[in-house]
Structure formats: structure tokens, C-alpha cells
Scaffold this motif. Structure first.
Motif, mmCIF file in Angstrom:
data_model
loop_
_atom_site.group_PDB
_atom_site.id
_atom_site.type_symbol
_atom_site.label_atom_id
_atom_site.label_comp_id
_atom_site.label_asym_id
_atom_site.label_seq_id
_atom_site.Cartn_x
_atom_site.Cartn_y
_atom_site.Cartn_z
ATOM 1 N N ALA A 105 10.034 -16.233 6.189
ATOM 2 C CA ALA A 105 10.004 -16.576 4.393
ATOM 3 C C ALA A 105 10.127 -15.363 3.629
ATOM 4 C CB ALA A 105 8.761 -17.430 4.091
ATOM 5 N N ALA A 106 9.325 -14.275 4.139
ATOM 6 C CA ALA A 106 9.309 -13.172 3.239
ATOM 7 C C ALA A 106 10.485 -12.305 3.195
ATOM 8 C CB ALA A 106 8.065 -12.105 3.994
ATOM 9 N N VAL A 107 11.217 -12.402 4.677
ATOM 10 C CA VAL A 107 12.520 -11.523 4.795
ATOM 11 C C VAL A 107 13.376 -12.340 4.121
ATOM 12 C CG1 VAL A 107 14.066 -10.739 6.325
ATOM 13 C CG2 VAL A 107 11.756 -10.290 6.987
ATOM 14 N N GLY A 108 13.679 -13.559 3.990
ATOM 15 C CA GLY A 108 14.562 -14.186 3.461
ATOM 16 C C GLY A 108 14.635 -14.242 1.887
ATOM 17 N N VAL A 160 7.873 -15.247 -3.102
ATOM 18 C CA VAL A 160 8.195 -14.325 -2.099
ATOM 19 C C VAL A 160 6.982 -13.334 -1.917
ATOM 20 C CG1 VAL A 160 9.599 -11.777 -2.060
ATOM 21 C CG2 VAL A 160 10.581 -13.936 -3.027
ATOM 22 N N LEU A 161 6.155 -13.163 -3.004
ATOM 23 C CA LEU A 161 4.987 -12.290 -2.952
ATOM 24 C C LEU A 161 4.026 -13.275 -2.066
ATOM 25 C CD1 LEU A 161 3.300 -9.785 -3.862
ATOM 26 C CD2 LEU A 161 2.403 -10.961 -5.858
ATOM 27 N N LEU A 162 3.825 -14.537 -2.203
ATOM 28 C CA LEU A 162 3.143 -15.271 -1.531
ATOM 29 C C LEU A 162 3.554 -15.288 0.110
ATOM 30 C CD1 LEU A 162 0.910 -17.530 -1.140
ATOM 31 C CD2 LEU A 162 2.923 -19.228 -1.383
ATOM 32 N N SER A 163 4.721 -15.120 0.158
ATOM 33 C CA SER A 163 5.056 -14.975 1.527
ATOM 34 C C SER A 163 4.677 -13.800 2.352
ATOM 35 C CB SER A 163 6.735 -15.157 1.723
ATOM 36 O OG SER A 163 7.200 -16.615 1.012
ATOM 37 N N VAL A 164 4.917 -12.763 1.518
ATOM 38 C CA VAL A 164 4.323 -11.428 2.097
ATOM 39 C C VAL A 164 3.036 -11.349 2.222
ATOM 40 C CG1 VAL A 164 4.194 -8.914 1.907
ATOM 41 C CG2 VAL A 164 6.361 -10.123 1.133
ATOM 42 N N THR A 165 2.220 -11.883 1.530
ATOM 43 C CA THR A 165 0.731 -11.963 1.619
ATOM 44 C C THR A 165 0.181 -13.022 2.578
ATOM 45 O OG1 THR A 165 0.343 -11.500 -0.732
ATOM 46 C CG2 THR A 165 -1.551 -12.464 0.379
ATOM 47 N N ALA A 166 0.881 -14.050 2.816
ATOM 48 C CA ALA A 166 0.595 -14.968 4.031
ATOM 49 C C ALA A 166 0.924 -14.381 5.533
ATOM 50 C CB ALA A 166 1.141 -16.187 3.480
ATOM 51 N N PHE A 167 1.885 -13.801 5.310
ATOM 52 C CA PHE A 167 2.454 -13.030 6.838
ATOM 53 C C PHE A 167 1.407 -12.029 7.063
ATOM 54 C CE2 PHE A 167 4.544 -9.332 8.342
ATOM 55 C CZ PHE A 167 4.906 -9.867 9.514
ATOM 56 N N TYR A 168 0.957 -11.191 5.940
ATOM 57 C CA TYR A 168 -0.060 -10.155 6.433
ATOM 58 C C TYR A 168 -1.215 -10.783 6.897
ATOM 59 C CZ TYR A 168 -3.390 -6.558 5.670
ATOM 60 O OH TYR A 168 -4.618 -5.794 5.867
ATOM 61 N N LEU A 169 -1.974 -11.711 6.227
ATOM 62 C CA LEU A 169 -2.991 -12.475 6.847
ATOM 63 C C LEU A 169 -2.774 -13.005 7.937
ATOM 64 C CD1 LEU A 169 -4.060 -14.321 3.397
ATOM 65 C CD2 LEU A 169 -5.050 -12.077 4.569
ATOM 66 N N GLU A 170 -1.807 -13.752 8.316
ATOM 67 C CA GLU A 170 -1.554 -14.289 9.616
ATOM 68 C C GLU A 170 -1.326 -13.551 10.702
ATOM 69 O OE1 GLU A 170 -2.072 -17.352 9.982
ATOM 70 O OE2 GLU A 170 -1.963 -18.474 8.399
ATOM 71 N N VAL A 171 -0.826 -12.340 10.222
ATOM 72 C CA VAL A 171 -0.838 -11.304 11.613
ATOM 73 C C VAL A 171 -1.886 -10.833 11.841
ATOM 74 C CG1 VAL A 171 0.361 -8.951 11.872
ATOM 75 C CG2 VAL A 171 1.868 -10.666 11.126
ATOM 76 N N ARG A 172 -2.720 -10.376 10.932
ATOM 77 C CA ARG A 172 -4.040 -9.699 11.103
ATOM 78 C C ARG A 172 -4.939 -10.733 11.884
ATOM 79 N NH1 ARG A 172 -5.788 -5.559 7.742
ATOM 80 N NH2 ARG A 172 -7.294 -5.471 9.372
ATOM 81 N N LEU A 173 -4.757 -12.015 11.505
ATOM 82 C CA LEU A 173 -5.605 -13.087 12.453
ATOM 83 C C LEU A 173 -4.969 -13.274 13.871
ATOM 84 C CD1 LEU A 173 -7.723 -15.103 12.281
ATOM 85 C CD2 LEU A 173 -5.949 -16.703 11.483
ATOM 86 N N TRP A 174 -3.756 -13.017 13.892
ATOM 87 C CA TRP A 174 -3.077 -13.216 15.213
ATOM 88 C C TRP A 174 -3.547 -12.092 16.221
ATOM 89 C CZ3 TRP A 174 2.268 -11.249 16.615
ATOM 90 C CH2 TRP A 174 2.531 -11.530 18.095
ATOM 91 N N ILE A 175 -3.421 -10.860 15.587
ATOM 92 C CA ILE A 175 -3.897 -9.672 16.367
ATOM 93 C C ILE A 175 -5.530 -9.868 16.860
ATOM 94 C CG2 ILE A 175 -4.231 -7.174 16.120
ATOM 95 C CD1 ILE A 175 -1.910 -6.915 14.380
ATOM 96 N N TRP A 176 -6.277 -10.245 15.947
ATOM 97 C CA TRP A 176 -7.540 -10.757 16.090
ATOM 98 C C TRP A 176 -7.597 -11.479 17.441
ATOM 99 C CZ3 TRP A 176 -10.384 -15.198 15.901
ATOM 100 C CH2 TRP A 176 -11.753 -14.921 16.124
ATOM 101 N N GLN A 177 -6.745 -12.517 17.476
ATOM 102 C CA GLN A 177 -6.972 -13.623 18.416
ATOM 103 C C GLN A 177 -6.348 -13.042 19.655
ATOM 104 O OE1 GLN A 177 -4.705 -16.853 17.211
ATOM 105 N NE2 GLN A 177 -6.274 -17.688 15.575
ATOM 106 N N ARG A 178 -5.598 -12.177 19.795
ATOM 107 C CA ARG A 178 -5.076 -11.652 21.076
ATOM 108 C C ARG A 178 -6.305 -10.760 21.423
ATOM 109 N NH1 ARG A 178 0.655 -9.211 21.065
ATOM 110 N NH2 ARG A 178 0.150 -8.903 23.012
#
Length: 197
Positions: free
Chosen positions: A140-143, A170-188
Motif C-alpha cells: 500500500a505504501a509503495v503503491g 499514503v501517510l497512513l500506509s507508511v505509518t502502519a507499515f512502520y508499526l507492523e514491522v516493529r511489532l513483527w521484529i519483536w515477535q521474531r
């Protein structure tokens, strides 16, 4: 000094993990706000001496904003119409330019990350891996950024700053992507079987 793994050096702040359901709900609310905001303009012929209800495009035309809900309706209508034409054996008429095709496909994709976020909130990640959520918001962010660049350098580039519904998404997509990546890294970083979306 030993080099640390990425997940050990780039862990999220506690609130990203602790309040993940809160910021995901906020993402959905902002998504709805984006959809009621301007995504396109409807040109109306109004000669220059007359006043415009919204804003003037040139000496002969005024513009009124059209919401993201309108854009979704038009995008899905075009795709469904094209599918029905192809399945009926009819040839598709009226070729579209590359920017128009990109716009249509991006419009069709728009609700998917939000629907995935809603699914995560309702089933608590039992059926949707976190990496899938990250991928959806990344696309969504890249698109969105790609669409901005295409619109900025083509004839479709209406007064871009007035289409603030698109850019807020677009701004929402970038922000949500950042939060989900941080959460994903924590889960890993957690032991297998303990991660939850």
C-alpha cells in the motif's frame, strides 16, 4: 564486543506491543477518515465571471471534490465491468493509459490492508501471519508513493495538494507499515510458539 542480531538492536518501544489493538483501531478510524476525504475532482463547466462552489481549475471549469468511497465504487465497477466483458467474449473497448490502469488497480487494492487489520483485531492473529500484514501495508505504501510520482508527472495530475484524501492514505500506509514491522521484529525475537499478532 559481539555483534547483536537485528531483532536485539531494533526492538519496539513498549507501547507498540502493549497497545497494538489501540493503534490498529486508530489505523481503521484514520482509514475511514481518508475515504471520506477528496480523492478526485469532478470538472464542471462554469464560465469565468461566475463563482465556483469549491475551486476554479481554469477560466472555463470549476472542480468539486469526490471522496475515496466514490473512487472505490468507480474502481471496482470498472474491474467488474471488464471481467464481465471478457467472460462474455466481448472485446474491451476504449484503451486506458498506464497511469489510469495503475490508478484503478491501486484503488481496488486500497481496502485490503484495512480488512486484514480488522481481521487481526477480531481473530487475534490466529489465521493471519504478521508478515502477511507487513507485506500488505508495504505494498500500500509503495503503491501510494508510486501513484504520487505517476500523477505528478502526467496529465492526470490535478492540483495534487487538494486531493489530500489520497496523500493522507499514503501517510497512513507508511505509518502502519512502520508499526507492523516493529511489532513483527519483536515477535521474531520471542521463542517459537509465543508470538501473537
Amino acid at each position: 564486543m559481539k555483534e547483536q542480531a537485528l531483532y536485539q538492536t531494533w526492538t519496539p518501544t513498549p507501547w507498540i506491543v502493549e497497545y497494538k489493538s489501540v493503534w490498529r483501531k486508530a489505523v481503521l478510524l484514520v482509514f475511514l477518515f481518508c475515504l471520506i476525504s477528496p480523492w478526485a475532482m469532478d470538472r464542471i463547466h462554469v464560465p469565468a465571471p461566475n463563482n465556483c462552489s469549491w475551486w476554479r481549475v481554469d477560466d472555463d471549469f470549476c472542480a468539486t471534490p469526490l471522496s475515496g468511497f466514490w473512487a472505490l465504487f468507480v474502481g471496482y465497477s470498472i474491474v467488474i465491468g471488464n471481467v464481465l466483458h471478457m467472460t462474455g467474449g466481448a472485446a474491451l473497448g476504449g484503451g486506458r493509459s498506464f497511469p489510469q490502469i495503475l490508478w484503478i488497480f491501486w484503488i481496488v487494492y486500497i481496502p485490503l490492508p484495512a480488512l486484514a487489520t480488522l481481521l487481526l483485531l477480531t481473530v487475534h492473529g490466529r489465521f493471519l501471519p504478521q508478515r502477511f500484514q507487513v507485506a500488505l501495508w508495504a505494498l500500500a505504501a509503495v503503491g501510494g508513493v508510486g501513484l504520487f510520482l505517476v500523477l505528478a508527472f502526467t496529465a492526470l495530475g490535478e492540483p495534487l495538494l487538494r486531493l489530500w484524501g489520497v496523500w493522507s492514505y499514503v501517510l497512513l500506509s507508511v505509518t502502519a507499515f512502520y508499526l507492523e514491522v516493529r511489532l513483527w521484529i519483536w515477535q521474531r525475537s520471542r521463542a517459537p510458539g509465543q508470538s501473537t499478532a
